[in-house]
Structure formats: C-alpha cells, structure tokens
Design an enzyme around this catalytic site. Structure first.
Site, PDB file in Angstrom:
ATOM      1  N   SER A 139       0.845  -1.191   0.000  1.00 45.75           N
ATOM      2  CA  SER A 139       0.000   0.000   0.000  1.00 45.75           C
ATOM      3  C   SER A 139       0.883   1.245   0.000  1.00 45.75           C
ATOM      4  O   SER A 139       1.642   1.453  -0.950  1.00 45.75           O
ATOM      5  CB  SER A 139      -0.957  -0.032   1.193  1.00 45.75           C
ATOM      6  OG  SER A 139      -1.987   0.931   1.047  1.00 45.75           O
TER       7      SER A 139
ATOM      8  N   ASP B 251      -9.013  -4.827  -6.077  1.00 44.41           N
ATOM      9  CA  ASP B 251      -8.621  -3.828  -5.076  1.00 44.41           C
ATOM     10  C   ASP B 251      -9.471  -2.574  -5.262  1.00 44.41           C
ATOM     11  O   ASP B 251      -9.415  -1.924  -6.308  1.00 44.41           O
ATOM     12  CB  ASP B 251      -7.132  -3.496  -5.243  1.00 44.41           C
ATOM     13  CG  ASP B 251      -6.557  -2.725  -4.068  1.00 44.41           C
ATOM     14  OD1 ASP B 251      -7.327  -2.035  -3.390  1.00 44.41           O
ATOM     15  OD2 ASP B 251      -5.334  -2.818  -3.847  1.00 44.41           O
TER      16      ASP B 251
ATOM     17  N   HIS C  58      -7.638  -5.288  -1.470  1.00 44.73           N
ATOM     18  CA  HIS C  58      -6.375  -4.609  -1.199  1.00 44.73           C
ATOM     19  C   HIS C  58      -5.388  -5.485  -0.431  1.00 44.73           C
ATOM     20  O   HIS C  58      -4.186  -5.398  -0.653  1.00 44.73           O
ATOM     21  CB  HIS C  58      -6.651  -3.313  -0.422  1.00 44.73           C
ATOM     22  CG  HIS C  58      -5.458  -2.429  -0.293  1.00 44.73           C
ATOM     23  ND1 HIS C  58      -4.668  -2.061  -1.375  1.00 44.73           N
ATOM     24  CD2 HIS C  58      -4.888  -1.822   0.783  1.00 44.73           C
ATOM     25  CE1 HIS C  58      -3.691  -1.279  -0.968  1.00 44.73           C
ATOM     26  NE2 HIS C  58      -3.786  -1.122   0.326  1.00 44.73           N
TER      27      HIS C  58
END
Length: 730
Positions: free
Chosen positions: A593, A668, A700
C-alpha cells in the site's frame, strides 16, 4: 503528584535509553518457522482470553475458557479470586435449538444486556439468553442479504442495510424501512467519506435507542470505476463509486429517524455539499446532535450543534483551522456528572490533547498537556476523572492514565513498561489491562482506577520458546533535521559478527501507522522472524509522516508525499549498511500500500540503494487515489501540481537498476488495479523489465490461506535475487 509522575516518566525513559533495546527473549531452541506457522498457526500467537469483557452494571467480567476441547463461559468479579463456570457450550446449544436455531459448535459473539442476559446473532436471528434460567428466546431476525447490522443500546433492535437502503428490525413488529431510495446512487446507513475521520459506520443510535441517526450519501456525481469480476463467464464488470483527487466528491447528509413518531428529519447542514460531516455525537438528553463539519480543503473544522426535533442548525461551538489540515477523529465526551460540559480531543497545540468545554462553546481549560499524544479515551471513573491512553512515557509505549478534569492532576494507572490495551468497566472502577512488551508475550490484569492490581487473569507463556529466534533491537537514529527516528533490527539466530548478511528493509512510512512499538516482538511479525531465521537482517524505520509522534512529525510530509519519507528510509538504510555484519550490496526493500509506493519510489528515485524490491498494492499516481486521504496530505492536483508531479512514479521508470516485483489484487477497491497496470505498461514502453504478479479475486489485502502463497512469493523473490546473489567479500 505531578512531580512523582514526571520523575517516574524520566526514570522510564532513562531505562529505555540505557537498554536501546534488547527486546527478544533468547531462546536456546532450534525449531524453525514455516510460512504456514507465520500466518496460520494460532498456537504461535500469545495466549489470550476469548471474548473477555465487562458485564454491565456490575464489577463482573466474563470470558470463554476451554474445557475438554469445548468452550465454557466463565464469570468472575474484580478483586475476587474465585471464578464461576456459568454456561457450558452444550447447554447453550440445547437452549438455542429449543428456540429454533441449529446446533452450535461454538459460542458466537456475546453481547451482554445486563447481569443475567446476553444476546447473540446466529444466521441473521437475534437471540436473548438468560444465564440463570439457561433459556434462549428469539428477539428478532433480519434478511439473509442484510449487511452493516448494529444493535441499539437496549440490545433489542437492529439497524441494518439491504442494498442501498436502511431498515430497523425489532421484536413483535414488522421491519421498518427507514429509507426507500429507488436510485442506487443514493446510499443510506453505510460507512461514508471513505471511512476517513475515524468513521467506521453509517448508523448512530441515540442513548435510549428511541432514535437512529444515519448517513445518506448521494454518489450520483461521482464517476463509476470498473472492478473486473472473473468468477463469472464471461467476466463481468462491477462498478463502484471512487472519487479521485481533484474530482467530484459525494454529498452527505445526516437523517434522524424517530421510532415513536416514525418520522425522519434531516439535519440542515447547509453548503457546500461536498463538505465532510464527521464525529457524530448525540447529546445525553437526545435533544441535540453535534457534528464536526470539515471543509473539502480539510483545513477548517466547525463543531456544530443541531436540533434533533427540527433538524435546524443551532450554533457553532468553536472552530479549528490549520494551514495544512485538521483531522477530527473522535466525538464529544460528555462529563457523566455534568451534561453541560464535554471533553474534546485536538492537536491544536501540536499534540493530541483533551480540552474541557461547556456546551456554549467556551473552552474552560486544557486538561492534558505535553509533548506526547492522548491516543484514546476510555471513559470516566466514579470520581469524574477521565481515563485515557497516551504516549507520555515514550512514543513506543502506551499506558493508561487518569486526569482530573478540573485540576489537570494526572495519575498513571497501568503497570510495567510496554503497550497496554484497556477497557474500562461501566461503573468506572476497574480496567481490563491487556499488556505486552518485548519480553512479555501477554499479561491480562484487572487494575483499579486507584492503580492497584486486583486480579491477574492470564500470564501467557512464550509461544516461541522452542524456536530459534534472533535478537531484536529497538533504537533511535537521527533524521537529517535532527529528529529522532525509531528503528527495529532483527538479526539471525546463531549470529556471527564476522559474516556478511543480506538485509531486507520492511517499510510503510505513511500517516496513521506506527510499525515499531515496545510490544511483543517489538511490533514485528512472524514473517520477519522467519526471514531472520533464513539468514537475513530485517530492518524497519518509522519515518516522518508516521503516527504517534505529534502533528509536526506526521504533517511534515504535507504536499510532498514520499519525499521526506524517502530521506528517512535512506538515513535508516545507511545506518543499516554501516553495520559490519550487513552486506551493503545485498539490501532489499518490501512494503504494501503506502509501503508499496515507498518501495517503488526508492527503487527508481534512489536506484543505487536497493538491489531488490517487492511492492504490494502500490500507489503509483496520487491523481488516481481517493479524494479524502489524498487531498488532506497533498491538496488537490490543481492546487499542488508540482507535488503531484514529483511524487508520481511513472517518470522514474528509466532509472530502475535492480529487480522489482510488483503485486496487486485484481479487485482492489482501495488502491485500484490501474496503478500497477499503468506502471507496467509504461515500463514496457520504456523498455524496462519488471516482474509482476496478481492475485485474482483479492481486494487490497491478500488474506487467508492465500496469504501463505503471497509471502512465499515475496520470500522466494528475495531468496532468488538477494540471498543467492554473490556475497560481498570482506
């Protein structure tokens, strides 16, 4: 008292500095971790007490305890050693079957109503269980497709959503349709503003349960974003609403449904319509609702009061402004003995602290003060002191304190250096203290708000005592501007100071995260310990921009996400490479991320530092990320074109020298797949080779059994191109 507190704090800091910090118990054992161990083996997680919590209106607590491979419900009283077995699983299951449920192989989530009754939800049906009678009864049920269920304070009604509408289910009455929206782009009762500002839901029961406030979000102006679903043949597209930085954002309003009048009133929150309505709080008398209203620019907050009966705006109690941003994340904490006063959490002096206000908006005093953060408020004790957790001892620790709201006198309640997670009893007399440190796997105690230990409920054994673990150290280094940056270094078992080890830097680096804490394993995870077993030195640094250090530290990255964080990672990596046992030519980096963004940035903007990188779910272009988060830290692309340009990563692809693996989940909806797909296309255009792997059907985060596959993939990449690369000769 204050002098004693300061002396105790100084002593703790000196001890912390003098150790700096050996934090992993030396285990003279030889077992090696597997990837399945690291992610699926619950036996390697420190023991805990399942469903431990307070029973309302009492000094009693309850939890589930294993008994002959079956759980039983155990009850105890603060300050007393004796615990009673109050319910066996078989008795619970038999009672629920009589009430119409299926046989139960375990206890579902228990929510206590009073001393003798709790409720559970089983397959959409809410049951009440009378512990004394060992009898269950059906309260109400909700539809199979229901989502976002929330019990009211009486635990007898459920608010839930179905599709884009909101409903209420209660005993003896048909379900109530609170909303009846026919347009799918108008959504009620679900978490809103992309779950920013501390928002985790879209329904807010009044204290009595007679009214329900809820979010109503008009997303019709937000562009559709396609998510590819490959489980269908042919594949189908599921459109979501995803407001990107600088684009159109949704419009939220707050409705209030009265269960007695069966009428809904909407709060007159006014314009602009793309403002953020945050931190909703009911007044104790249920006549008012308070909202922290934040402008789209997120640099101006108004704490507004609204009349529940009419929805009318009453007044603005006060405002907060900051040239960078304001980010309220907690509502009002009304004093239990004076509903005309409340506590407010604010970073206005640079650190998150409590301020005492009256409901006319007058600030009475600042209750807590210092170069440390109040991280959360637990409630109030019988004397009216506020009970909270903070970083006052150290940024790496969390302790529980009590502060007198009138005098500001502070007393530390929790015992022992480390991280304390706590729950306050309803009557404010005791806390359940779930504590760990680098050398304490977990200890659970009941502590009175007089700071005295009343019970020790659990002292967890070291679950890793049979495993060969290396040494974990926590220590500070200096950033370029002299700021302390906390680091963690894990060295391999059977460490040989004369060897040269490859190293992996694990990074996040963004807001709202702190990776290094004085807690079990120093905040590391078992994958990092596994990598150390394999012969890597594993290193992490919490950069400027990360949490727990105050507003200046976290907001230093404003308008330039990535720039300062990269400097701090390089500073940390230079320290790592300076160690005589680290092979400076075999250092890799991994993050997910924001950490994926950092990994990609460092591999291409500082291409000579890292040999190998693995970037998971990476943000590549902040123009493609969501409105609320991105505009808080970067402003809009129109306002900050240079910041966006500098920290958009396509332009640096030609600089890549090392091996880069990029990984992304195909559905995602946080960092959309377009980031890494576009990056890959531009790498092809530039004639640069990168490696790429996707996880079909994963959002995600890649969780569950596929997590093992993911981390094997990451580990194998480092083994192939870092561990097995030619070592540097001394």
């Amino acid at each position: 008292m204050l002098q004693a507190f300061q002396k105790r704090r100084l002593t703790a800091l000196l001890l912390l500095l003098s150790a700096w910090l050996y934090v992993q118990p030396l285990a003279a054992q030889n077992k090696m971790l597997t990837m399945e161990d690291a992610h699926l083996n619950r036996a390697l997680v420190p023991a805990n007490l399942k469903q431990l919590g307070w029973i309302p209106n009492s000094d009693d607590y309850a939890y589930l305890k294993a008994d002959d491979k079956k759980d039983k419900l155990v009850r105890g009283t603060a300050g007393k050693k004796k615990e009673d077995d109050i319910l066996k699983l078989d008795d619970f299951s038999d009672a629920l079957q009589k009430a119409g449920a299926e046989k139960q192989n375990g206890f579902p989530l228990i929510q206590w109503r009073d001393k003798n009754n709790f409720v559970v939800t089983v397959k959409g049906k809410l049951y009440n269980f009378d512990v004394k009678k060992k009898a269950a009864s059906l309260v109400t049920s909700i539809a199979d497709e229901a989502e976002n269920g929330e019990l009211d304070p009486t635990k007898q009604k459920i608010a839930y959503t179905k599709a884009n509408n909101l409903y209420i289910s209660q005993k003896g009455a048909p379900d109530v349709a609170v909303t009846n929206e026919t347009m799918l782009n108008i959504v009620s009762g679900q978490t809103y503003h992309r779950s920013e500002f501390g928002i985790t839901k879209g329904t807010f029961w009044s204290p009595s349960g007679n009214s329900l406030a809820f979010s109503r979000v008009d997303e019709s102006m937000v562009s559709d974003y396609p998510i590819l679903e490959i489980n269908n043949t042919p594949a189908t597209v599921r459109n979501i609403k995803y407001p990107m930085a600088g684009g159109k954002s949704h419009h939220a309003t707050i409705g209030v449904y009265n269960l007695n009048s069966k009428q809904t009133v909407f709060l007159k929150t006014g314009e602009p319509l793309d403002q953020y309505l945050t931190n909703l709080t009911w007044s104790p008398d249920e006549k008012s609702i308070y909202l922290a209203v934040v402008n789209r620019e997120q640099n101006h907050m108004k704490l507004n009061q609204y009349d529940v009966a009419s929805g009318n705006f009453v007044k603005t109690l006060f405002e907060e402004k900051n040239e960078k941003y304001v980010e309220p994340e907690e509502g009002l904490f009304f004093l239990p003995k004076d509903a005309g006063k409340f506590l407010w959490l604010s970073e206005r002096d640079g650190f998150n602290h409590l301020y005492l206000y009256d409901t006319n908006g007058n600030v009475i005093r600042q209750v807590t003060k210092g170069n440390w953060m109040v991280t959360d408020v637990l409630g109030f004790d019988k004397g009216g002191r506020v009970i909270y957790r903070s970083t006052a001892e150290s940024p790496l620790e969390r302790h529980v304190y009590a502060a007198n709201v009138n005098s500001g006198a502070v007393e530390r309640i929790s015992q022992g250096s480390g991280t304390h997670n706590a729950t306050l009893s309803a009557n404010g007399s005791y806390i359940l203290d779930n504590y760990s440190s680098s050398i304490v796997p977990r200890t659970i105690r009941i502590i009175g708000t007089d700071s005295k230990v009343k019970n020790t409920l659990l002292v967890a054994p070291n679950p890793l005592k049979d495993y060969a673990l290396g040494e974990t150290k926590l220590f500070p280094i200096k950033a370029e501007d002299g700021t302390d940056l906390y680091c963690r270094m894990i060295t391999p078992p059977n460490f040989d100071k004369n060897k040269k080890y490859p190293a992996v830097v694990y990074i996040y680096g963004g807001p709202h995260a702190q990776l290094i804490t004085e807690s079990w394993l120093g905040g590391s995870n078992l994958w990092m310990q596994l990598m150390a077993q394999k012969g890597y030195v594993v290193f992490t640094v919490d950069t400027r921009g990360s949490a727990g250090r105050g507003f200046a530290f976290e907001s230093a990255i404003h308008r330039q996400l990535g720039t300062l964080e990269m400097q701090d990672v390089i500073t940390g990596t230079n320290h790592l490479k300076s160690q005589p046992f680290v092979d400076a030519n075999r250092v890799g980096i991994h993050g997910w991320s924001f950490g994926g963004f950092m990994t990609t940035s460092l591999m291409t903007r500082t291409p000579d530092v890292f040999k190998v990188g693995v970037a998971g779910g990476p943000v590549i272009d902040w123009n493609l990320y969501e409105v609320m988060y991105t505009e808080r830290y970067m402003d809009t692309p129109q306002e900050n074109p240079e910041g966006y340009k500098t920290n958009t990563l396509y332009q640096y692809i030609p600089n890549l020298k090392g091996r880069l693996l990029m990984i992304h989940g195909t559905i995602d909806d946080v960092v959309v797949w377009q980031h890494s797909m576009t990056y890959t296309k531009k790498a092809v255009d530039a004639g640069k080779q990168i490696d790429y792997f996707m996880y079909p059907g994963h959002p995600h985060n890649v969780l569950g059994k596929d997590r093992v596959h993911l981390m094997n993939k990451v580990t194998q990449y480092f083994d192939d191109f870092l561990m097995n690369a030619a070592p540097t000769v001394n």
